[in-house]
Design an enzyme around this catalytic site. Structure first.
Site, PDB file in Angstrom:
ATOM      1  N   CYS A  13       0.634  -1.233  -0.043  1.00  0.00           N
ATOM      2  CA  CYS A  13      -0.008   0.106   0.206  1.00  0.00           C
ATOM      3  C   CYS A  13       0.859   1.336   0.112  1.00  0.00           C
ATOM      4  O   CYS A  13       0.379   2.396  -0.101  1.00  0.00           O
ATOM      5  CB  CYS A  13      -0.998  -0.148   1.205  1.00  0.00           C
ATOM      6  SG  CYS A  13      -1.993  -1.389   1.268  1.00  0.00           S
ATOM      7  N   HIS A  24      -9.243   3.523  -2.018  1.00  0.00           N
ATOM      8  CA  HIS A  24      -7.793   2.921  -1.678  1.00  0.00           C
ATOM      9  C   HIS A  24      -7.363   1.935  -2.875  1.00  0.00           C
ATOM     10  O   HIS A  24      -7.233   0.826  -2.564  1.00  0.00           O
ATOM     11  CB  HIS A  24      -8.006   2.141  -0.375  1.00  0.00           C
ATOM     12  CG  HIS A  24      -6.622   1.740   0.129  1.00  0.00           C
ATOM     13  ND1 HIS A  24      -5.629   1.966  -0.351  1.00  0.00           N
ATOM     14  CD2 HIS A  24      -6.418   0.499   0.861  1.00  0.00           C
ATOM     15  CE1 HIS A  24      -4.339   1.395   0.292  1.00  0.00           C
ATOM     16  NE2 HIS A  24      -4.902   0.487   1.169  1.00  0.00           N
TER      17      HIS A  24
END
Length: 413
Positions: free
Chosen positions: A86, A357
């Site tokens: 991420c 996201h």
């Protein structure tokens, strides 16, 4: 040579963009960033392309960056594909700053993109399976879930639908914080409600409906104490930034007036620590390096964007960045300190919970927001007088914390 600037940013909407290809998304984000910088593709001296799923979901393994850039006419220059869970987008940004400081180029591009919403849901969630040491999966689970021991989940607070195993990890972190500091589920819900309210004013957010603390608490459960509205969604999207050094700024005639200075860019990997050693948390150690590099203190920060894959992430990261003392993040959130108009606004974009996201684009999406804030162009979510901004973006797991964290400090020019 060492002064680095962000001169252009671009971002697509984040969301379930089922009719758009990953290359369409990349093209939009890069086009917006180049236009914002007044920069032509021929001016780009290096490009850094971040993604986690282009290979797994679109089949473009090995060279996703060179392929994506060639489609845009960026060729004949170094192009690097960046994967760091991420934190991939922030890692691409960090590498761009290093290239500029080295003098290997004067203008660089960092771009991240994902097309994560696919029909096969099991395959979609499998994207997260490699986010820890895959040779020790059961040991990983045992160590991480042990953090939540001592808090018993009430009946009916675990989803019967599939969800990422990392939500169990985040829940364990929540429970440990609850036991250690007295943090409450309502305080965690206050973060989510605040971020959903912020996202109402962000036209690029995946979710733009406001919700109250009570609505967050009443949302379908994921795993105690987390509910659906406390968790980030699966998202498609792309974000990009054009960076330059002083020589590049001279070449981009007219870009100086809206340029934002990069005071610090740090990528930090974790190190072995005990669960009760918060001052060794990877984000805390990275933040200390970033503040020293930038020559500023936590008290100088006006606005922050932090990695909130769940609402608890905002509390943990606010503490690790020293924006509040350890254990004070929950009460501060409940008081409204982190709201636009509060003492220190955090995630005015809506955060990952609301903005979305898309893994490889996430860090660059956060930086897009902070550049917009420092330019005074954020509209109804604008943080008044913002001059110094901090950004935190974490990825993967090793031991009992993130495997890697990126910290960026920006300043109004």
């Amino acid at each position: 040579m060492n002064q680095i600037y962000v001169v252009g940013v671009g971002m697509t909407p984040f969301g379930r963009l089922l009719q758009r290809s990953v290359y369409d998304l990349v093209g939009e984000a890069v086009g917006l960033a180049l236009k914002d910088a007044g920069c032509a593709t021929a001016n780009i001296g290096s490009a850094f392309y971040s993604t986690l799923t282009n290979g797994q979901f679109q089949g473009q393994t090995a060279i996703p960056g060179p392929i994506a850039m060639r489609r845009l006419g960026i060729e004949g220059v170094p192009v690097f594909s960046v994967e760091n869970a991420c934190a991939s987008g922030t890692s691409a940004f960090n590498l761009a700053t290093m290239a500029l400081k080295s003098g290997s180029c004067d203008i660089a591009l960092a771009v991240g993109a994902e097309k994560m919403n696919i029909p096969d849901k099991a395959k979609m969630f499998s994207a997260f399976d490699g986010g820890w040491d895959v040779s020790t999966v059961e040991q990983n689970k045992a160590a991480l879930l042990a953090m939540g021991e001592g808090v018993v989940a009430p009946p009916g607070t675990t989803s019967e639908k599939p969800y990422s195993v990392f939500m169990d990890v985040y829940a364990a972190l929540c429970r440990h914080h609850m036991l250690t500091y007295g943090t409450t589920q309502r305080q965690i819900a206050a973060v989510a409600a605040k971020n959903h309210q912020h996202s109402v004013h962000n036209p690029l957010s995946q979710f733009r409906e406001p919700c109250s603390i009570e609505q967050v608490l009443a949302a379908p459960p994921i795993t105690y104490p987390l509910t659906l509205l406390m968790c980030s969604p699966i998202s498609d999207g792309a974000a990009a930034a054009v960076l330059c050094n002083a020589d590049g700024l001279e070449r981009l005639n007219g870009a100086g007036g809206r340029a934002v200075r990069v005071l610090a860019s740090v990528v930090q990997t974790g190190s072995t620590r005990g669960i009760d050693e918060p001052h060794k948390i990877v984000a805390h150690l990275g933040a200390k390096k970033a503040y020293e590099q930038a020559g500023v203190a936590p008290s100088d920060v006006d606005v922050a964007e932090v990695h909130d894959a769940t609402a608890m992430g905002e509390i943990l990261n606010a503490e690790s960045l020293m924006l509040v003392p350890f254990g004070e993040g929950g009460p501060a959130a409940e008081r409204g300190d982190f709201t636009v108009g509060g003492r220190l606004p955090i995630n005015p974009s809506g955060g990952l919970e609301s903005k979305g996201h898309p893994i490889g684009a996430t860090g660059l999406g956060q930086l897009h927001e902070l550049v917009t804030q420092l330019r005074g162009e954020a509209g109804q979510r604008q943080v008044s007088g913002a001059r110094i901004a901090i950004h935190e973006n974490g990825g993967g797991l090793y031991g009992i914390e993130e495997a890697v964290v990126g910290i960026t400090i920006l300043a109004k020019n």
